[in-house]
Design a protein around this motif. Structure first.
Motif, short mmCIF file in Angstrom:
data_model
loop_
_atom_site.label_atom_id
_atom_site.label_comp_id
_atom_site.label_asym_id
_atom_site.label_seq_id
_atom_site.Cartn_x
_atom_site.Cartn_y
_atom_site.Cartn_z
N ARG A 1 4.09 14.71 -13.45
CA ARG A 1 3.25 15.18 -14.57
C ARG A 1 3.02 16.68 -14.52
O ARG A 1 2.48 17.25 -15.46
CB ARG A 1 1.92 14.43 -14.54
CG ARG A 1 2.08 13.06 -15.14
CD ARG A 1 0.87 12.21 -15.00
NE ARG A 1 1.18 10.85 -15.45
CZ ARG A 1 0.42 9.81 -15.21
NH1 ARG A 1 -0.69 9.95 -14.52
NH2 ARG A 1 0.77 8.62 -15.63
N ARG A 2 3.40 17.31 -13.43
CA ARG A 2 3.30 18.78 -13.36
C ARG A 2 4.61 19.33 -13.93
O ARG A 2 5.46 19.81 -13.19
CB ARG A 2 3.11 19.23 -11.93
CG ARG A 2 1.81 18.75 -11.30
CD ARG A 2 1.84 19.01 -9.82
NE ARG A 2 0.67 18.48 -9.18
CZ ARG A 2 -0.32 19.22 -8.66
NH1 ARG A 2 -0.24 20.53 -8.70
NH2 ARG A 2 -1.36 18.68 -8.10
N MET B 1 -8.60 13.35 -1.98
CA MET B 1 -8.58 11.91 -2.26
C MET B 1 -8.39 11.08 -0.99
O MET B 1 -8.82 9.92 -0.93
CB MET B 1 -7.44 11.66 -3.26
CG MET B 1 -7.37 10.29 -3.86
SD MET B 1 -8.55 10.07 -5.19
CE MET B 1 -8.26 8.36 -5.63
N VAL C 1 2.30 1.72 -3.48
CA VAL C 1 1.30 2.17 -4.47
C VAL C 1 1.01 3.66 -4.28
O VAL C 1 0.91 4.42 -5.26
CB VAL C 1 0.00 1.34 -4.37
CG1 VAL C 1 -1.09 1.95 -5.22
CG2 VAL C 1 0.25 -0.09 -4.81
N ARG D 1 3.92 9.89 -9.72
CA ARG D 1 3.36 10.14 -11.06
C ARG D 1 2.73 11.53 -11.11
O ARG D 1 2.91 12.29 -12.06
CB ARG D 1 2.27 9.11 -11.37
CG ARG D 1 2.77 7.78 -11.80
CD ARG D 1 1.58 6.87 -12.12
NE ARG D 1 1.95 5.49 -12.20
CZ ARG D 1 2.48 4.91 -13.27
NH1 ARG D 1 2.68 5.61 -14.36
NH2 ARG D 1 2.79 3.63 -13.25
N GLU D 2 1.96 11.85 -10.07
CA GLU D 2 1.29 13.16 -10.04
C GLU D 2 2.30 14.30 -10.08
O GLU D 2 2.13 15.27 -10.81
CB GLU D 2 0.43 13.28 -8.78
CG GLU D 2 -0.83 12.46 -8.81
CD GLU D 2 -1.71 12.77 -7.61
OE1 GLU D 2 -2.41 13.78 -7.63
OE2 GLU D 2 -1.67 11.97 -6.64
N PHE E 1 -4.18 14.37 -11.69
CA PHE E 1 -3.10 14.00 -12.61
C PHE E 1 -2.95 12.50 -12.81
O PHE E 1 -1.96 12.04 -13.36
CB PHE E 1 -1.78 14.61 -12.12
CG PHE E 1 -1.71 16.10 -12.32
CD1 PHE E 1 -1.10 16.65 -13.45
CD2 PHE E 1 -2.27 16.96 -11.39
CE1 PHE E 1 -1.06 18.01 -13.63
CE2 PHE E 1 -2.23 18.34 -11.57
CZ PHE E 1 -1.62 18.87 -12.70
N LEU E 2 -3.93 11.73 -12.35
CA LEU E 2 -3.88 10.28 -12.58
C LEU E 2 -4.94 9.88 -13.59
O LEU E 2 -6.02 10.48 -13.63
CB LEU E 2 -4.13 9.53 -11.26
CG LEU E 2 -3.09 9.68 -10.15
CD1 LEU E 2 -3.47 8.84 -8.95
CD2 LEU E 2 -1.70 9.34 -10.64
N GLY F 1 -12.86 13.72 -5.04
CA GLY F 1 -12.66 12.29 -4.80
C GLY F 1 -11.78 11.63 -5.85
O GLY F 1 -11.59 10.42 -5.82
N TYR G 1 -6.83 2.01 3.48
CA TYR G 1 -5.51 2.52 3.84
C TYR G 1 -5.54 3.07 5.27
O TYR G 1 -6.55 3.63 5.70
CB TYR G 1 -5.10 3.66 2.91
CG TYR G 1 -4.71 3.24 1.52
CD1 TYR G 1 -3.41 2.85 1.22
CD2 TYR G 1 -5.65 3.23 0.49
CE1 TYR G 1 -3.05 2.47 -0.06
CE2 TYR G 1 -5.31 2.85 -0.79
CZ TYR G 1 -4.01 2.48 -1.06
OH TYR G 1 -3.65 2.10 -2.34
N GLU H 1 4.04 5.53 -5.59
CA GLU H 1 4.07 5.53 -7.06
C GLU H 1 3.06 6.55 -7.62
O GLU H 1 3.38 7.32 -8.52
CB GLU H 1 3.74 4.13 -7.56
CG GLU H 1 3.74 4.00 -9.06
CD GLU H 1 3.07 2.71 -9.52
OE1 GLU H 1 3.30 1.67 -8.90
OE2 GLU H 1 2.31 2.78 -10.50
N SER H 2 1.86 6.53 -7.05
CA SER H 2 0.83 7.46 -7.54
C SER H 2 1.24 8.91 -7.28
O SER H 2 1.08 9.78 -8.15
CB SER H 2 -0.51 7.18 -6.85
OG SER H 2 -0.90 5.86 -7.08
N LYS I 1 0.83 -1.20 0.00
CA LYS I 1 0.00 0.00 0.00
C LYS I 1 0.87 1.25 0.00
O LYS I 1 0.57 2.23 -0.72
CB LYS I 1 -0.92 -0.02 1.23
CG LYS I 1 -2.01 -1.05 1.13
CD LYS I 1 -2.86 -1.07 2.37
CE LYS I 1 -3.93 -2.16 2.26
NZ LYS I 1 -4.69 -2.34 3.48
N LEU J 1 -9.44 7.16 0.27
CA LEU J 1 -8.44 6.11 0.40
C LEU J 1 -8.50 5.49 1.80
O LEU J 1 -8.31 4.28 1.95
CB LEU J 1 -7.03 6.67 0.11
CG LEU J 1 -6.81 7.12 -1.32
CD1 LEU J 1 -5.42 7.71 -1.50
CD2 LEU J 1 -7.00 5.96 -2.30
#
Lengths: 227, 275
Positions: free
Chosen positions: A17-18, A70, A6, A13-14, B151-152, B147, A79, A9-10, A3, A74
């Motif tokens: 990407r900026r 988010m 993950v 990535r976020e 960016f995903l 929610g 989580y 990683e997320s 967990k 989660l």
């Protein structure tokens, strides 16, 4: 562990990407470095380390703010708050390492007669302090503008205040100036010890505070019971 | 349009027209056999899928009007005496709601009646001034907005939320894509959530809420931005979840579906639910 990875990683990535934000973060320490390179080589090292701290704290502040929407979902998905904090810290530490590495190489190439090991230590401590510092600001100040202004104030004070002043030890990046003096001016080991102690203390304290703040914010409310 | 695409479209249209799953399977199988044997293009034989589905539904005398689920299971969600005040104004006053496995509860009321507040309290995201909520099983929550991570892309959302539910990457993607297909949506790979339309983002939100098959689903007006077809798909999916034994709470202001739910909690007039 899965967990945490993950989430890391997320989050990574976020962040990656900026692209425009990343570019600004990458160039900000360079601007600090170049601003004093002409007249005082040693000072440019101190400035680039502060610039890294500012850039990373800002990245952490924005990452923390972006995650707020988010995270409750989660938590409900299974989580724990610790998974979320550690995952995000792992992502930010990675970004910090990627951001610092080119500046360390720049100093290796551009500066001579300095203690490179001590400079590497400043950078490691900067990553360790700046990431929880930014996350803590995002937890305390949900609006990004307020957080950014507080960051601006703290890093500004760090740059203009005399590091010999006792009050500056309460600022999170004081270690950077102290170890910087050891690295650049070849002073005695006392500077290294004091800087290392303050940096480690701030890194640990800020990380603990971030974990506690997340645990409180994302706690299971008392009125809700799962059977 | 090739055979498979036409048959897939027909399946979706039959569901939207209220044709039950057994009859849908039968009609689609018959059409497939005919197309295979004749070798003719489906548009020439049957016409557009929506027109043919309408004709099938008309021949059956209207949409499937199955009676509501009659045998609810054990209690899944029990909210008791929920009260909440904002700035001196009572928003919720001793509200009770009990939802069993295999039941749908609709929470209705005027703007500001406290529908979303009630759902957030049930989800544990907000503390009430008084009252308790007991949940038997796992909880899925679909907020009215937000929610998602800007960016995903959708697959990355499925993996992230799925990992919390104990699903590995492949299983999470499979489950997410299957949930999306029911809403007539094929998530585009690599398209970040910030580039999705409002309605599509809500589809993502809804799919995430039911990922991992939670026992209780809390849905806060999840159909915002849905077109009519997707809205019908959404309700059919809710009924399917009910038939699968889930307990579902839907905040809604669209009253035309209330005859198809089991419990109505009206926060405007009465504080007690009516069955």
């Amino acid at each position: 562990m899965t967990k945490i990875l993950v989430v890391a990683e997320s989050a990574l990535r976020e962040l990656l990407r900026r692209r425009s934000v990343l570019l600004i973060l990458l160039l900000l320490p360079l601007a600090f470095y170049l601003s004093r390179r002409g007249d005082h080589l040693g000072q440019s090292i101190r400035f680039v380390c502060l610039g890294l701290g500012w850039a990373l704290s800002t990245a952490a502040l924005f990452a923390g703010s972006a995650a707020r929407g988010m995270e409750p979902r989660l938590r409900l998905s299974g989580y724990r708050s610790l998974h979320l904090v550690l995952g995000r810290l792992l992502a930010l530490w990675t970004v910090g390492a990627l951001l610092s590495a080119p500046y360390f190489v720049l100093i290796l190439v551009d500066q001579h007669d300095v203690r490179y090991g001590a400079i590497a230590l400043i950078m490691v401590l900067t990553v360790a302090v700046a990431t929880p510092f930014g996350l803590l600001l995002s937890a305390a100040l949900p609006r990004e503008l307020e957080g950014t202004l507080v960051l601006l104030t703290i890093v500004g004070l760090q740059m203009v205040m005399d590091p010999a002043d006792t009050a500056t030890r309460a600022l999170p990046f004081w270690f950077s100036r102290e170890i910087g003096t050891y690295a650049i001016d070849h002073t005695d080991g006392g500077y290294l010890t004091r800087g290392l102690t303050q940096g480690l203390a701030f890194a640990v304290a800020l990380t603990v505070l971030v974990v506690v703040a997340a645990a409180v914010r994302l706690r299971q409310r008392r009125h809700l019971r799962f059977a | 349009m090739n055979h498979n695409a036409w048959l897939a479209a027909l399946t979706g249209e039959l569901r939207r027209h209220g044709v039950g799953p057994d009859l849908t399977g039968h009609v689609v199988a018959e059409a497939a056999t005919h197309l295979r044997e004749s070798g003719e293009p489906p548009l020439r034989v049957f016409g557009p899928p929506d027109v043919y589905a309408q004709a099938v539904a008309d021949s059956l005398g209207g949409p499937d009007q199955r009676p509501p689920h009659r045998q609810p299971g054990p209690v899944r969600l029990a909210a008791q005496g929920i009260s909440k005040r904002y700035r001196g104004r009572t928003v919720l006053d001793r509200v009770d709601l009990t939802v069993r496995a295999g039941e749908i509860a609709a929470v209705v009321g005027a703007n500001g009646a406290g529908k979303s507040t009630f759902l957030r309290i049930c989800a544990g995201m907000l503390s009430p001034d008084a009252g308790t909520v007991r949940v038997h099983g796992t909880l899925g929550y679909c907020p009215q907005a937000g929610g998602t991570a800007e960016f995903l892309d959708p697959d990355e959302h499925f993996v992230l939320v799925g990992a919390g539910r104990g699903l590995d990457r492949a299983a999470a993607r499979r489950a997410g894509r299957a949930g999306a297909a029911v809403l007539d949506w094929s998530p585009p790979a690599g398209t970040q959530a910030r580039h999705l339309s409002g309605g599509t983002r809500q589809k993502l939100n809804l799919v995430l809420a039911q990922l991992g098959e939670p026992d209780v689903l809390l849905l806060d007006e999840p159909y915002q931005g849905f077109d009519r077809g997707t809205y019908l798909d959404f309700w059919h999916e809710v009924w399917r979840w009910r038939d699968a034994g889930k307990a579902i709470v839907v905040v809604t202001h669209l009253l035309n579906q209330l005859d198809r739910v089991d419990i109505v909690l009206d926060l405007t007039a009465a504080r007690e639910p009516r069955a």
